[in-house]
Design an enzyme around this catalytic site. Sequence first.
Site, PDB file in Angstrom:
ATOM      1  N   LYS A  77       9.604  11.114 -26.542  1.00  0.00           N
ATOM      2  CA  LYS A  77       9.230  11.358 -25.131  1.00  0.00           C
ATOM      3  C   LYS A  77      10.381  10.936 -24.206  1.00  0.00           C
ATOM      4  CE  LYS A  77       6.171   9.950 -21.383  1.00  0.00           C
ATOM      5  NZ  LYS A  77       5.193   9.025 -20.844  1.00  0.00           N
ATOM      6  N   PHE A 130       0.700   6.960 -22.141  1.00  0.00           N
ATOM      7  CA  PHE A 130      -0.281   6.456 -21.174  1.00  0.00           C
ATOM      8  C   PHE A 130      -0.635   7.579 -20.196  1.00  0.00           C
ATOM      9  CE2 PHE A 130       2.387   5.994 -17.327  1.00  0.00           C
ATOM     10  CZ  PHE A 130       3.651   6.100 -17.875  1.00  0.00           C
ATOM     11  N   GLY A 131      -1.559   7.274 -19.303  1.00  0.00           N
ATOM     12  CA  GLY A 131      -1.903   8.199 -18.222  1.00  0.00           C
ATOM     13  C   GLY A 131      -2.237   9.601 -18.714  1.00  0.00           C
ATOM     14  N   GLU A 145       0.845  -1.195   0.000  1.00  0.00           N
ATOM     15  CA  GLU A 145       0.000   0.000   0.000  1.00  0.00           C
ATOM     16  C   GLU A 145       0.878   1.241   0.000  1.00  0.00           C
ATOM     17  OE1 GLU A 145      -3.689   1.603   2.409  1.00  0.00           O
ATOM     18  OE2 GLU A 145      -3.060  -0.403   3.061  1.00  0.00           O
ATOM     19  N   ASP A 192       7.953   6.125  -8.401  1.00  0.00           N
ATOM     20  CA  ASP A 192       6.683   6.752  -8.055  1.00  0.00           C
ATOM     21  C   ASP A 192       6.641   8.067  -8.804  1.00  0.00           C
ATOM     22  OD1 ASP A 192       4.290   6.177  -6.447  1.00  0.00           O
ATOM     23  OD2 ASP A 192       4.653   8.187  -5.699  1.00  0.00           O
ATOM     24  N   SER A 193       5.552   8.292  -9.471  1.00  0.00           N
ATOM     25  CA  SER A 193       5.516   9.453 -10.352  1.00  0.00           C
ATOM     26  C   SER A 193       4.117  10.015 -10.424  1.00  0.00           C
ATOM     27  CB  SER A 193       5.992   9.038 -11.742  1.00  0.00           C
ATOM     28  OG  SER A 193       5.263   7.900 -12.177  1.00  0.00           O
ATOM     29  N   ARG A 235      10.853  10.544 -16.254  1.00  0.00           N
ATOM     30  CA  ARG A 235      11.402   9.207 -15.973  1.00  0.00           C
ATOM     31  C   ARG A 235      12.793   9.073 -16.573  1.00  0.00           C
ATOM     32  NH1 ARG A 235       7.197   7.188 -17.167  1.00  0.00           N
ATOM     33  NH2 ARG A 235       6.346   7.353 -15.088  1.00  0.00           N
TER      34      ARG A 235
END
Length: 200
Positions: free
Chosen positions: A177, A154-155, A40, A69-70, A183
Amino acid sequence: MSPLVVATHNEGKAREIGELLAGIGIKVISAASLGLPEPEETGATFAENATIKSESAAKLSGNYALADDSGLCVTGLDDAPGIYSARWAGPEKDFAVAFDRIHNALLAKNIEPEGVAAHFICLLSLTSPEGITRSFEGRVDGTLTFPPRGAKGFGYDPIFIPAGQRMTFAEMEPEVKQVMSHRARAFAAFTAYLARKEAS
Ligand code: IMP
């Protein structure tokens, strides 16, 4: 240092991480393919959440583990959705929902959504089998555009235009990209660290 466990269950990120590591000779295995549970994300920052994931995967696998984590931070929304970027897309992971939520939240604050400043952040965290963790950060600044444009990526890619560009991330070829993404920048810091480590 092999194999490296990549602690993500997000397919889009796993693919980009795999591509970024290809060519520097690092053997990668995903946490999902090892059947590791997804811990979690209870942290208050990108760094805390990345560390929770890399520490869990390193402990359970006994290998080096890398976690990412982004998220997207919108300046006029006090950097929301930030660490809640995935959650703003709802249980169905429908990013049309997240785009509308951002658009509506900006209008509610009397901010013109088109062209508003935003940035992506990526925190990479590497944990050794002994439990020692290091973090590497990457950021890309840009603006948002509505309605969304492009079908690649994505996202939040369809609403984000990196500074100095005309296309959204979702309109660019993946390799374009990759040159400028948050990233890619975090990975550049990570690979520079590996090079220093090998040299010492
Ligand atoms: P995490 O798995 O908690 O790190 O979730 C990150 C969230 O930010 C996900 O909803 C992603 O869709 C979004 N995100 C992170 N990086 C990118 C990106 O490069 N493009 C678009 N969305 C991204």
